[in-house]
Design an enzyme around this catalytic site. Structure first.
Site, short mmCIF file in Angstrom:
data_model
loop_
_atom_site.label_atom_id
_atom_site.label_comp_id
_atom_site.label_asym_id
_atom_site.label_seq_id
_atom_site.Cartn_x
_atom_site.Cartn_y
_atom_site.Cartn_z
N TYR A 148 3.13 -1.24 -0.03
CA TYR A 148 1.82 -0.60 0.17
C TYR A 148 2.02 0.91 0.32
CZ TYR A 148 -2.96 -0.23 2.17
OH TYR A 148 -4.27 0.07 2.41
N CYS A 149 1.42 1.68 -0.57
CA CYS A 149 1.42 3.14 -0.51
C CYS A 149 2.87 3.66 -0.49
CB CYS A 149 0.62 3.62 0.69
SG CYS A 149 0.39 5.41 0.78
#
Length: 586
Positions: A318-319
């Site tokens: 994530y990110c």
């Protein structure tokens, strides 16, 4: 209140008012470097251009005078009861002027338009000056936007009709409550106003949030690895590893039970592992990107194999965690290591050619001063990063809370996303220096051989791992058209999905909410615009689409696994101790 892109949290013993410390000025990194936007340099360059050619300044003044003349005529006509076309209108998504008093009363109507005319003139002026370099223009436009946002009439009690009406309706109680909140949050010693985003003590980590049952089964000085208890009799054979961003606590993926990706995945029959990053202090100053890759997801893969006996894993990043996962996928490919059965990238940039609004803080000229200041401390404070993101979306993430808290006297909301956003972590100096320079400034990750980590040349164009790339249409941190570039870089099959909403709410979107839809397409053309034009819009959460995609890499079913019963004994209960470590004092 707009919550699409808000990031959120707080530690077990701390309050949000203590954890979230957004500064009102447009220089949220001012305590790291006194001029993070290098406005003095940009203003000097602007002045030099205007000295050579003052025509843009003259034209801007003439245009502004013409607009003001039209506004005076408009105001006079409205006072006489005439219906006339407004001189300026707010954008359709501008929530500041939603109160109907801005339309009904001529005084407020003219005040609103006067503000819009002035704000437009202020923010657009740098773009009219020929010969001004793009970096200086962007920094000046950003600073002008910050000033314009701060001076909006909605931010002042006498010129906010909703605040005035609420004060009358409450007999002045709302105004008194607002003053009390302001005095509580203002520190006269530093002149800093700490505007809380969430309700004090709204959640307790490990109890009402980050509460999915599990055990810490592995740890080193950078991570704890949590394995979650199953809720089904059988589970999918290949485990699922979640790699969250290292700049916030991991539980963005394990919020309250009805908003938890972890809990949903467990119910879907996955054996879920997640990395909980340590909150580093100055003693971690020399830990770099390579350390985070080796002692982070790579160490987790080794631990998962010992815990479950399974060598192949489905991984999710994530990110920032996605950037780390992408780098690891390329590193494993260079070693002909096939442990990643699939990789899912959530709001992840691989190409940094357009990083969005935050780019005004990052360029080659300004980076050395920032690096030197952070190196002197040993880490970049997560609170300063949070302040920066609030400045990038000041109206939604800063001024809306200012108005609600101090003009309307309202308590901040008790929302798990906001709670998490108030609970950031730091980044070691070496990690930050490497990441900013090699990713944001020099864009080396997308270049074959642009990086060398742990003895291996990193080439993302050789990644053959099947990939699921999820972006969100309103993302201001990882713009979706930039994240789309991964579809043209990876060598393996790529499923690209575009979610509605923004960087957090568009990703953490449980199906039960029935709130945001998503788009899917059959082919990933070179142009993101062409992909979107041909894409199909679908109702519901992208999670269900993703789970069907993961099914192809599940490897069948096996009896459910209990954390601690494999070759890795349980160390402590989830959420573990690392997530509880407070921010270091400095």
């Amino acid at each position: 209140m707009h919550l699409n892109d808000m990031e959120t949290a707080s530690s077990r013993n701390g309050t949000c008012a203590e954890a979230a410390r957004p500064a009102l000025p447009a220089d949220p990194l001012a305590d790291v470097t006194p001029d993070p936007l290098r406005l003095n340099d940009a203003a000097w360059r602007l002045g030099r251009r205007l000295a050579n050619d003052p025509a843009p300044l003259v034209r801007s003044w003439l245009d502004l005078a013409q607009s003001w003349g039209a506004l005076w005529s408009y105001g006079a006509a409205r006072m006489l009861g005439a219906e006339v076309e407004p001189v300026a209108r707010p954008d359709a998504d501008d929530r500041r002027f939603r109160d109907d008093a801005w339309e009904r009363f001529p005084w407020f109507d003219v005040l609103r338009q006067a503000y819009l005319v002035n704000a437009q003139a202020c923010t657009s002026f740098p773009g009219t000056v020929s010969g001004l370099d793009e970096s200086s223009r962007g920094r000046l436009e950003f600073a002008a936007g910050q000033v314009a946002d701060a001076l909006a009439p909605t931010n002042f009690f006498p010129t906010n009709p909703r605040a005035l009406r609420t004060a009358v309706e409450t007999g002045g109680a709302s105004a008194i409550d607002g003053v009390c909140r302001f005095l509580r949050d203002f520190d006269p010693r530093t002149g800093r106003l700490d505007i809380p985003m969430c309700e004090k003590d709204a959640f307790r980590v490990g109890e009402s949030i980050a509460a999915t049952p599990g055990k810490v089964v592995f740890q080193n000085d950078l991570i704890q690895l949590i394995q979650y208890a199953p809720s089904t009799v059988s589970v999918r054979r290949r485990p699922l590893l979640l790699v969250p961003p290292w700049m916030n606590r991991y539980y963005v993926m394990d919020l309250r039970p009805d908003n938890s990706m972890v809990e949903w995945l467990v119910r879907k029959g996955h054996t879920v592992f997640i990395i909980s990053w340590v909150n580093p202090d100055a003693s971690f100053a020399d830990r770099g990107f390579e350390d985070y890759m080796i002692d982070g997801p790579l160490a987790a893969l080794d631990a998962i194999e010992r815990a479950t006996g399974e060598r192949e894993v489905n991984a999710v990043g994530y990110c920032l965690g996605g950037i780390l996962l992408c780098t690891l996928a390329a590193w494993l490919r260079a070693k002909d290591d096939t442990r990643l059965a699939s990789a899912t990238y959530l709001a992840t940039m691989v190409d940094f050619s357009d990083v969005g609004p935050v780019g005004v803080f990052i360029d080659e000229e300004g980076l050395p001063a920032l690096e030197a200041a952070i190196s002197a401390r040993g880490y970049l404070s997560g609170r300063q990063v949070a302040d920066t993101w609030r400045a990038v979306r000041a109206n939604d993430l800063l001024w809306s809370f200012y108005v609600d808290g101090y003009l309307l006297g309202q308590a901040p909301p008790a929302l798990d996303l906001l709670f998490w956003n108030c609970d950031p972590t730091n980044m070691p100096a070496a990690m930050h220096t490497f990441f900013m320079r090699n990713m944001y400034v020099e864009n080396r990750l997308r270049e074959p051989g642009g990086l060398t980590l742990a003895g291996e040349s990193i080439d993302v164009t050789r990644i053959t791992t099947p990939s699921y790339v999820l972006s969100t249409v309103e993302d201001h941190i990882a713009p979706w058209k930039t994240t789309y570039a991964a579809t043209q870089l990876f060598a393996g099959p790529v499923e690209f999905v575009l979610g509605a909403s923004g960087h957090i709410a568009g990703v953490i979107n449980p199906p039960a909410k029935r709130k945001y839809g998503y788009w899917t397409g059959d082919e990933t053309s070179a142009s993101p615009e062409h992909w979107l034009a041909a894409a199909r819009e679908r109702r519901g959460s992208w999670w269900t689409h993703w789970d069907r995609w993961l099914g192809a890499f599940a490897g069948g079913k096996v009896p459910a696994r209990t954390p601690g019963e494999g070759r890795l004994p349980a160390i402590e209960d989830a959420p573990g101790s690392y997530v509880m470590r407070p921010m270091p004092q400095h």
